[in-house]
Design an enzyme around this catalytic site. Structure first.
Site, PDB file in Angstrom:
ATOM      1  N   ASP A   9      -3.790   3.412   8.158  1.00 55.58           N
ATOM      2  CA  ASP A   9      -4.107   2.059   8.582  1.00 55.58           C
ATOM      3  C   ASP A   9      -3.032   1.643   9.597  1.00 55.58           C
ATOM      4  OD1 ASP A   9      -5.195  -0.649   8.463  1.00 55.58           O
ATOM      5  OD2 ASP A   9      -3.420  -1.118   7.266  1.00 55.58           O
ATOM      6  N   ASP A  11      -2.127  -2.284  10.819  1.00 59.01           N
ATOM      7  CA  ASP A  11      -1.432  -3.522  10.472  1.00 59.01           C
ATOM      8  C   ASP A  11      -0.971  -3.489   9.019  1.00 59.01           C
ATOM      9  OD1 ASP A  11      -2.287  -5.575  12.869  1.00 59.01           O
ATOM     10  OD2 ASP A  11      -3.874  -4.157  12.410  1.00 59.01           O
ATOM     11  N   ASP A 169      -2.307  -0.445   3.175  1.00 64.76           N
ATOM     12  CA  ASP A 169      -1.581  -1.489   2.440  1.00 64.76           C
ATOM     13  C   ASP A 169      -2.483  -2.509   1.751  1.00 64.76           C
ATOM     14  OD1 ASP A 169      -2.257  -2.598   5.070  1.00 64.76           O
ATOM     15  OD2 ASP A 169      -1.029  -4.307   4.463  1.00 64.76           O
TER      16      ASP A 169
END
Length: 226
Positions: A9, A11, A169
Site C-alpha cells: 500500500d 499512504d 496499514d
C-alpha cells in the site's frame, strides 16, 4: 511457504501523506462552508478513495451526490498544489525497499489514491526503486478491498498469489490481501490501530520496516515466513 514479491500500500505504509491530504481536504471543506478537521482526524477518513473521504468528512446533510462530485474534483485541484509539501517516507522504508530489490524480491504498489497522484508520489520519493508496477485508483477498476487490481499485479509479476506478501496499514489492505489470496502483513506505524488490522485478517504485524526482513528471513531472493 516461500515468497518472491511484496505488494505495498502507499499512504500510511510507504509514505506519511496525512498532512498534505488534510490540507487539501480542509481547503475543499472550507469552500463548501463545512467544518474542517485536525490532521489526526484524517486517519479515519482516508483509505477508500477520495469520494469516501468526503462521505465521511462532510456533514450528512451536505453529502449529496452533486456536492460529493464537486468535492472530488476540487480535491484533485487542491492536492495537486500541495501533495509533496509535507509528505515523507516513513523511517526505514527506503532501506527496506533497497534491500528487497538488492536481494531479488519484486516490489509493487497498489493504492486507492487516484492513479496520477500514486504514480507522482512514487516517482518523487522512490525514483531509483524498480517497481514492477505502481497502480492507484483507476476508472473502470474497482477500488480496494476488491482484489481485482491486486490480482492484476500478480499477473504482471507472473507469480502465484501465494508467493506474494501484501503489506498495508488498514482493514481495506488486509481484506484486499485475503481476497486475493496473498499473505497479509499489517504495519503499526500507519494510520490505523493494531486492533483493526488483526480483526481484518492480518497474519503478521510489524512495528518497523526492518521487521519485514527479520520476520520473513529474506535470503536467496525469497522471503520465508516462520
Amino acid at each position: 511457504m516461500s515468497y518472491s514479491a511484496v505488494l505495498f500500500d502507499l499512504d500510511g505504509t510507504l509514505l506519511d501523506t496525512l498532512a498534505d491530504i488534510a490540507a487539501a481536504a480542509n481547503r475543499v471543506l472550507a469552500q463548501h462552508g463545512a467544518p474542517t478537521y485536525p490532521v489526526a482526524a484524517y486517519r479515519h477518513f482516508v483509505g477508500e478513495g477520495v469520494r469516501v473521504l468526503f462521505e465521511r468528512s462532510l456533514p450528512q446533510a451536505s453529502g449529496v451526490d452533486e456536492t460529493l462530485a464537486a468535492c472530488v474534483d476540487q480535491f484533485r485541484e487542491a492536492y495537486a498544489q500541495c501533495w509533496n509539501d509535507q509528505t515523507r517516507p516513513y523511517d526505514g522504508i527506503e532501506d527496506l525497499l533497497g534491500t528487497l530489490v538488492s536481494r531479488g524480491v519484486s516490489v509493487a504498489v497498489l493504492s486507492n489514491k487516484p492513479d496520477v497522484f500514486t504514480k507522482a508520489c512514487v516517482q518523487e520519493y522512490f525514483p531509483t526503486i524498480p517497481f514492477v508496477t505502481v497502480l492507484g485508483q483507476r476508472e473502470g477498476v474497482p477500488r480496494k478491498p476488491d482484489p481485482a487490481a491486486a490480482l492484476e499485479i500478480a499477473s504482471l509479476m507472473n507469480l502465484p498469489v501465494e508467493r506474494i506478501l501484501y503489506v498495508g496499514d488498514t482493514a481495506v489492505d488486509m481484506q484486499t490481501a485475503t481476497g486475493a489470496g496473498m499473505f497479509p502483513i499489517g504495519v503499526l506505524w500507519g494510520f490505523r490501530p493494531r486492533e483493526e488490522l488483526v480483526a481484518s485478517g492480518a497474519r503478521e504485524l510489524i512495528a518497523h520496516p526492518r521487521e519485514l526482513l527479520e520476520r520473513m528471513a529474506i535470503g536467496n531472493g525469497h522471503a520465508s515466513d516462520r
